[in-house]
Design a protein around this motif. Structure first.
Motif, mmCIF file in Angstrom:
data_model
loop_
_atom_site.group_PDB
_atom_site.id
_atom_site.type_symbol
_atom_site.label_atom_id
_atom_site.label_comp_id
_atom_site.label_asym_id
_atom_site.label_seq_id
_atom_site.Cartn_x
_atom_site.Cartn_y
_atom_site.Cartn_z
ATOM 1 N N LEU A 1 0.856 -1.184 0.000
ATOM 2 C CA LEU A 1 0.000 0.000 0.000
ATOM 3 C C LEU A 1 0.895 1.237 0.000
ATOM 4 O O LEU A 1 1.896 1.294 0.728
ATOM 5 C CB LEU A 1 -0.909 -0.011 1.228
ATOM 6 N N TYR A 2 0.528 2.189 -0.840
ATOM 7 C CA TYR A 2 1.388 3.357 -1.038
ATOM 8 C C TYR A 2 0.679 4.626 -0.586
ATOM 9 O O TYR A 2 -0.522 4.792 -0.805
ATOM 10 C CB TYR A 2 1.758 3.491 -2.520
ATOM 11 N N GLU A 3 1.491 5.520 -0.019
ATOM 12 C CA GLU A 3 0.971 6.827 0.402
ATOM 13 C C GLU A 3 1.724 7.894 -0.404
ATOM 14 O O GLU A 3 2.949 7.904 -0.430
ATOM 15 C CB GLU A 3 1.228 7.037 1.901
ATOM 16 N N GLY A 4 0.974 8.775 -1.054
ATOM 17 C CA GLY A 4 1.608 9.823 -1.855
ATOM 18 C C GLY A 4 1.876 9.354 -3.275
ATOM 19 O O GLY A 4 1.328 8.335 -3.731
ATOM 20 N N ASP A 5 2.757 10.100 -3.954
ATOM 21 C CA ASP A 5 3.060 9.785 -5.352
ATOM 22 C C ASP A 5 4.076 8.649 -5.404
ATOM 23 O O ASP A 5 5.274 8.848 -5.180
ATOM 24 C CB ASP A 5 3.623 11.033 -6.042
ATOM 25 N N GLY B 1 -3.968 7.088 -8.042
ATOM 26 C CA GLY B 1 -4.834 7.655 -7.011
ATOM 27 C C GLY B 1 -5.645 6.563 -6.331
ATOM 28 O O GLY B 1 -5.366 5.364 -6.509
ATOM 29 N N THR B 2 -6.605 6.985 -5.567
ATOM 30 C CA THR B 2 -7.416 6.015 -4.834
ATOM 31 C C THR B 2 -8.346 5.258 -5.779
ATOM 32 O O THR B 2 -8.596 5.689 -6.907
ATOM 33 C CB THR B 2 -8.272 6.730 -3.774
ATOM 34 N N LYS C 1 -10.391 -4.598 8.844
ATOM 35 C CA LYS C 1 -11.858 -4.580 8.817
ATOM 36 C C LYS C 1 -12.426 -3.666 7.738
ATOM 37 O O LYS C 1 -13.628 -3.440 7.673
ATOM 38 C CB LYS C 1 -12.366 -4.144 10.198
ATOM 39 N N GLU C 2 -11.549 -3.125 6.917
ATOM 40 C CA GLU C 2 -12.017 -2.203 5.871
ATOM 41 C C GLU C 2 -12.092 -2.913 4.525
ATOM 42 O O GLU C 2 -11.182 -3.677 4.173
ATOM 43 C CB GLU C 2 -11.050 -1.036 5.726
ATOM 44 N N THR C 3 -13.135 -2.645 3.803
ATOM 45 C CA THR C 3 -13.293 -3.241 2.482
ATOM 46 C C THR C 3 -13.422 -2.112 1.457
ATOM 47 O O THR C 3 -14.102 -1.109 1.695
ATOM 48 C CB THR C 3 -14.527 -4.136 2.427
ATOM 49 N N ALA C 4 -12.717 -2.300 0.317
ATOM 50 C CA ALA C 4 -12.790 -1.291 -0.745
ATOM 51 C C ALA C 4 -12.962 -1.989 -2.088
ATOM 52 O O ALA C 4 -12.398 -3.070 -2.308
ATOM 53 C CB ALA C 4 -11.530 -0.447 -0.745
ATOM 54 N N ASN C 5 -13.727 -1.384 -2.949
ATOM 55 C CA ASN C 5 -13.851 -1.876 -4.320
ATOM 56 C C ASN C 5 -12.838 -1.117 -5.175
ATOM 57 O O ASN C 5 -12.917 0.108 -5.303
ATOM 58 C CB ASN C 5 -15.259 -1.647 -4.857
ATOM 59 N N LEU C 6 -11.876 -1.868 -5.711
ATOM 60 C CA LEU C 6 -10.792 -1.231 -6.445
ATOM 61 C C LEU C 6 -10.798 -1.678 -7.903
ATOM 62 O O LEU C 6 -11.017 -2.859 -8.202
ATOM 63 C CB LEU C 6 -9.442 -1.592 -5.800
ATOM 64 N N ARG C 7 -10.520 -0.729 -8.781
ATOM 65 C CA ARG C 7 -10.519 -1.033 -10.214
ATOM 66 C C ARG C 7 -9.092 -1.402 -10.645
ATOM 67 O O ARG C 7 -8.125 -0.693 -10.293
ATOM 68 C CB ARG C 7 -10.999 0.189 -11.005
ATOM 69 N N ASP D 1 -7.061 4.200 0.431
ATOM 70 C CA ASP D 1 -8.267 3.381 0.337
ATOM 71 C C ASP D 1 -8.567 2.673 1.658
ATOM 72 O O ASP D 1 -9.654 2.124 1.832
ATOM 73 C CB ASP D 1 -8.108 2.344 -0.787
ATOM 74 N N PHE D 2 -7.575 2.613 2.544
ATOM 75 C CA PHE D 2 -7.744 1.914 3.820
ATOM 76 C C PHE D 2 -7.252 2.849 4.933
ATOM 77 O O PHE D 2 -6.036 3.011 5.127
ATOM 78 C CB PHE D 2 -6.963 0.602 3.830
ATOM 79 N N THR D 3 -8.168 3.458 5.604
ATOM 80 C CA THR D 3 -7.804 4.510 6.548
ATOM 81 C C THR D 3 -6.979 4.007 7.723
ATOM 82 O O THR D 3 -6.225 4.762 8.336
ATOM 83 C CB THR D 3 -9.073 5.188 7.091
ATOM 84 N N SER D 4 -7.114 2.712 8.044
ATOM 85 C CA SER D 4 -6.357 2.201 9.190
ATOM 86 C C SER D 4 -4.918 1.836 8.831
ATOM 87 O O SER D 4 -4.116 1.532 9.712
ATOM 88 C CB SER D 4 -7.065 0.965 9.766
ATOM 89 N N ALA D 5 -4.599 1.842 7.545
ATOM 90 C CA ALA D 5 -3.225 1.474 7.143
ATOM 91 C C ALA D 5 -2.289 2.654 7.348
ATOM 92 O O ALA D 5 -2.682 3.809 7.167
ATOM 93 C CB ALA D 5 -3.206 1.050 5.680
ATOM 94 N N ALA D 6 -1.088 2.352 7.756
ATOM 95 C CA ALA D 6 -0.082 3.395 7.959
ATOM 96 C C ALA D 6 1.236 2.935 7.363
ATOM 97 O O ALA D 6 1.538 1.737 7.355
ATOM 98 C CB ALA D 6 0.089 3.674 9.449
ATOM 99 N N PRO D 7 2.026 3.872 6.857
ATOM 100 C CA PRO D 7 3.302 3.452 6.246
ATOM 101 C C PRO D 7 4.298 2.939 7.284
ATOM 102 O O PRO D 7 4.370 3.466 8.394
ATOM 103 C CB PRO D 7 3.813 4.734 5.568
#
Lengths: 805, 230
Positions: free
Chosen positions: A542-546, A562-563, A590-596, A617-623
């Motif tokens: 999972l990536y944060e930023g560019d 992007g998201t 516990k987070e679910t996202a529909n990703l393309r 896309d997953f608010t609980s994830a941290a780098p």
């Protein structure tokens, strides 16, 4: 009759071998190099084709690994299961259970199967102890060698689980079981101690059968086991065919590559040996005529010349076998390390077939011109050796003379046409040498590109982590087959020393932002997610930023921008039946996202599935780390030192990235490419050397004439060298496209073998300048091969040369 | 008169323990002179020719040709000197079989850097002079022995050498061709060409040379002016 025939024939052979020392040496060295190359190629082809079979056979691996319920089948009853007809060997019962250990930094390893065995040796599954020693007492464990890494070494300690009072296990050794009967081994008592209600002790039995080469046979064998115990006693089985399939998939990538080099080596051998020996016999026609004049029969003449070629060739072949074995051993050792197989050696039949084939090639190559000599009438044979040439190539002299070049050069340019067959052999040798060099350059560049594309993090100048680097274990390498889950942080659920507590990512991010010299950065974490349609967990970055600086190469589509986007490997698309543009449902904690799906990533990690998505896309994830680019002129080391000074008190760390270390298999293939290319180029150079020696010998009188009328040594050199330079140039012009085409053919085959395709940065590795230089490489091979005889020609005494017929 | 060849105690040994194959020999040949060197086989005739041509080096003494001491020259300098100052004609012609007559004749000129046009003009002039112009585009293998020797002489003369060396120039020819070559050498001598002619043929020596030396065991046994050139 001896090989040398009558005494007179033997004397002729000995004097021939002794008189033509240069050709004798060239034949010996060319055959030695060709045979050594063929032995290496053959050994590697055998090793690459069946590394699993080789290791499995040596270890007497289990055709079926079975787990029994000890409550329903006693040890005595299990011992009886090894006796039915068709079972050739059995071992066990061994206590077995599963546990998920945690390393010193608090990272959880995948769930491991641990088996209690008192030693590595057994009638079935003779485990190969790669390093350290076997577990001798409770508290000790031997891990599968694929887990070995910087933080997981001998002497390191694992906790049996993430519970506070979990027992500690000291790693005392690393071992390989070709049949993958377990991930780790301990004493039986330790295994019993590790068992829990969720993972009770089972009894492992290992079996070999007389018929177990097909799925049907395995099923029949399994039925025998089911029938030999109480209902429900057999909990599960593992077939060796499944292990073999996964292992062969990894090895399959090397097969097209080694086959290509093997074929090049064999063709080069044939060209070199044929041209050397045909030339040697062809230039002896006058001598053959004289032999016949003094009473030799045609058969004796033929035998004398075939044997004359076989003597140095035999010496070369013998040396070549020895050299080939010596060269193959380190490469096979690397193969062993890569595939986790037991010690490999050159297949015995390679050492028999290659020299035998070389002898046949040498014999046939010598026989054809020797038969021609044998059929020649005595007068004709003498005339062939004495008379002026029949005018071949005169047209070339007429064509070259008007060229605006110095006369010795135009004279030299025309000489290859005097001996068209010899020139053709020379041309082929140079073309194959250049093709091999072109192929190797492309292959090495492609493999480097593969290595780089698989380690995008190393592209960043500095890595800043939320944990201390000297205590953080990187995720263990996935074992071949990649069927186990990756390590993951446990979020402080282990009782860890205070200094091991991860830093707050927000504070680390702030430190990076405020640090002078920061150009750009992105955050990243590796974790596990679940994806609808795929059972079990899937590795996710999972990536944060560019994150574009750290992107994986995409075979199709594009990198996440992007998201709501996800990039997946080819196997993911195949396994889920999805395509770019489809949407998948991804769950992180516990987070679910529909990703393309927006891109198909280039991923060579075998059956492992790793997806890439935006952390937002997953608010609980941290780098867990930040990859930083520094501004031009800023020292990465200095930058890392300054950032480390800020984040270390927080629990984080920073380091400048060294260039990525390449994977073993890539290093192995690169080393093989370089070695085989050097050998092939050497054979090409020797073929040139031989050809020019023959030419110079034949033309020494003409060269003497040229020198007598005022040709200087430099002009003589330029005459001889220009003769081969043109052939080298044409050989290069043929060889470069051939090598390019071979690269274009082999790379996609290698990719298909590991279940993916190659992105264009991996395939399009040749720069135009590089191709031009490789084309000129043909000239270099030719000129280097001709340099020594050209020097001889330049230094030859004119008076002596004029007397030479 | 200017000396084209000066040998000062020049000797050649092929075997350090044995007697010298030639000399020590002190000899000079003046410009325009035609010297015939005669003697039995093994007397040192070819060795003398090789020393003068710079094809071999003396083990003792000095060899000076056209005022330059050639026995101390580098191979490169020798080659350059040879193509500019010495022309050679051999018993077996030593023509390059894969070059046409014209190309054979032009070759020494082209080696000196003479342009193709100038070399062709000079070759044409010589072919005309020696009566072989009709064979300009032929290959040596198609010519008679006498014609080949004329081509060899033309090649030897293409760079206007100060010295023409002829090694048994009629040795491989029939009588008629031999007479042709003898007449050719005579004409060249009359035209002022300095010539050293090595031959077994005393008649040829008498006919062509203004001076004859006779070698026996590497030493000059006789050095006498021949009869006046006819």
């Amino acid at each position: 009759m001896s090989l040398l025939g009558t005494g007179a024939t033997g004397r002729v052979v000995r004097s021939g071998v002794g008189r033509r020392r240069v050709q004798t040496v060239v034949i010996a060295v060319a055959t030695m190099t060709a045979v050594a190359s063929a032995v290496v190629a053959g050994a590697l082809m055998v090793a690459a084709a069946a590394p699993f079979d080789h290791a499995f056979g040596k270890q007497q691996g289990a055709h079926i690994t079975a787990r029994f319920d000890p409550a329903k089948a006693s040890a005595a009853q299990l011992a009886e299961t090894g006796k039915p007809a068709g079972v050739t060997a059995s071992a066990g019962p061994y206590p077995s259970t599963e546990f998920r250990p945690v390393d010193q930094a608090g990272f959880r390893l995948p769930t491991l199967t641990v088996v209690g065995r008192s030693g590595p040796d057994s009638d079935v599954d003779r485990v190969d102890l790669k390093s350290g020693r076997w577990a001798q007492k409770p508290g000790e464990i031997v891990l599968a060698a694929s887990f070995e890494g910087p933080a997981i070494g001998i002497g390191a300690t694992l906790k049996a689980s993430d519970t506070t009072n979990a027992p500690a296990l000291s790693i005392v050794g690393f071992a390989v079981s070709a049949g993958k009967s377990a991930d780790s081994w301990a004493t039986p008592a330790q295994v019993n101690a590790l068992a829990s209600e969720r993972s009770p002790v089972t009894s492992q039995m290992l079996y070999r059968f007389d018929a177990a080469s097909t799925k049907e046979q395995i099923l029949a064998d399994r039925q025998k086991l089911v029938a030999s115990v109480a209902p429900g006693a057999l909990l599960g089985t593992q077939s060796w065919l499944d292990i073999k399939r996964a292992a062969d998939q990894g090895a399959a990538a090397t097969v097209p590559f080694v086959t290509a080099f093997g074929m090049l080596g064999i063709v080069m051998s044939v060209i070199a040996v044929s041209s050397v020996i045909s030339g040697a016999v062809g230039t002896s026609l006058r001598r053959i005529g004289i032999l016949k004049a003094v009473g030799f029969t045609p058969r004796e003449v033929v035998r004398a010349y075939v044997v004359q070629a076989l003597i140095p060739a035999g010496a070369g072949i013998s040396l070549g076998v020895v050299l080939g074995n010596l060269l193959a051993v380190p490469l096979l050792t690397d193969t062993e390390a890569v595939y986790g197989t037991v010690s490999l050696s050159v297949a015995w039949w390679v050492d028999v077939v290659v020299p035998a084939a070389a002898l046949v090639v040498v014999g046939l190559s010598a026989l054809v011109p020797a038969l021609r000599a044998g059929r020649l009438s005595m007068v004709e044979a003498i005339a062939v050796g004495r008379s002026p040439r029949t005018g071949r190539g005169q047209w070339a002299h007429r064509a070259m003379e008007p060229l605006p070049l110095p006369r010795p050069v135009t004279y030299g340019l025309a000489t290859p046409f005097t001996h068209p067959v010899r020139t053709l052999a020379l041309l082929l040798a140079v073309a194959f040498g250049t093709a091999a060099a072109t192929f190797a350059v492309g292959l090495t560049a492609s493999l480097t590109a593969v290595g780089t594309s698989q380690d995008p993090e190393s592209r960043a100048a500095v890595t800043v982590t939320t944990t201390r680097l000297n205590t953080v274990a990187p995720p263990p390498p996935p074992p071949p087959g990649g069927s186990v889950a990756a390590a993951s942080p446990v979020g402080g659920s282990v009782a860890s020393p205070a200094e091991l507590k991860p830093a707050d990512p927000a504070k680390v991010r702030s430190a990076i932002k405020s640090q002078a010299g920061t150009r750009s950065y992105y955050g990243k974490t590796r974790t596990e997610v679940t994806v609808a349609g795929i059972s079990g967990s899937v590795r996710a970055s999972l990536y944060e930023g560019d994150s574009r600086p750290g992107r994986y190469e995409t075979i199709s589509g594009h990198w996440i921008t992007g998201t709501g986007q996800i990039v997946v490997p080819t196997r993911f698309l195949e396994r889920t039946g999805t395509r770019i543009g489809d949407t998948v449902r991804v769950t992180y904690e516990k987070e679910t996202a529909n990703l393309r799906i927006v891109g198909e990533s280039f991923d060579t990690s075998g059956s492992e599935l790793e997806i890439h998505a935006d952390m937002a896309d997953f608010t609980s994830a941290a780098p867990s780390s930040f990859l930083v680019e520094v501004q031009p002129g800023v020292s990465a080391d200095e930058y890392a030192r300054k950032v480390a000074a800020v984040v270390q008190p927080l629990g984080g760390d920073a380091t400048a990235n060294a260039p990525s270390g390449q994977e073993g298999v890539i290093l192995l293939m690169s080393a093989m490419a370089v070695l085989l290319t050097l050998m092939l180029v050497a054979v090409a150079g020797l073929a040139v050397l031989n050809s020019v020696v023959l030419d110079t010998r034949e033309r020494i009188h003409d060269l003497g004439v040229c020198k007598a009328i005022g040709m200087s040594p430099g002009q003589t050199m330029s005459l001889v060298l220009s003769a081969v330079a043109m052939t080298g140039l044409i050989g290069g012009l043929i060889g470069v496209p051939a090598g390019y085409a071979l690269h274009s053919l082999v790379m996609p085959m290698m990719a298909r073998a590991i279940g993916t395709r190659m992105p264009s940065p991996v395939l399009d590795v040749y720069a135009p300048v590089q191709l031009l230089l490789l084309g000129l490489g043909g000239v270099v091979i030719a000129v280097l091969g001709a340099l020594i005889p050209a020097g001889w020609a330049a230094k030859a005494r004119t008076a002596t040369a004029l007397r030479t017929e | 008169m200017r000396q084209v060849i000066e040998l000062e105690g020049a000797a050649k040994r092929y075997d350090s323990a044995g007697a010298p194959a030639l000399g020590p020999l002190t000899l000079s040949v003046a410009e325009g002179e035609a010297l015939a060197v005669t003697g039995p086989s093994g007397s040192g005739k070819s060795t003398l020719l090789n020393l003068v041509a710079g094809l071999d080096r003396p083990t003792d003494g000095a060899v000076i040709v056209a005022g330059r001491r050639i026995d101390r020259m580098s191979e490169h300098a020798l080659a350059t000197f040879r193509r500019e100052h010495i022309g050679m004609a051999f018993q077996f012609f030593n023509l390059l079989d894969d070059l046409t007559v014209t190309d054979n004749i032009q070759l020494p000129a082209r080696l000196t850097g003479t342009s193709r046009r100038e070399a062709a003009a000079r070759a044409g002039e010589l072919m005309e002079m020696l009566g072989i112009h009709q064979h300009a585009r032929a290959y040596p293998g198609r010519l008679s022995g006498g014609e080949r020797q004329r081509v060899a002489v033309a090649r030897a003369l293409v760079n206007w050498p100060a010295l023409l060396l002829a090694d048994e120039p009629t040795g491989a020819l029939d009588t008629a061709s031999g007479h042709d070559v003898r007449d050719l050498l005579l004409d060249l001598h009359r035209a002022g060409q300095t010539i050293v002619l090595v031959t077994h043929d005393l008649a040829l020596a008498e006919a062509c040379a203004s001076r004859r030396i006779h070698l026996v065991d590497g030493h000059v046994a006789l050095d006498s002016r021949a009869q006046a050139v006819r």
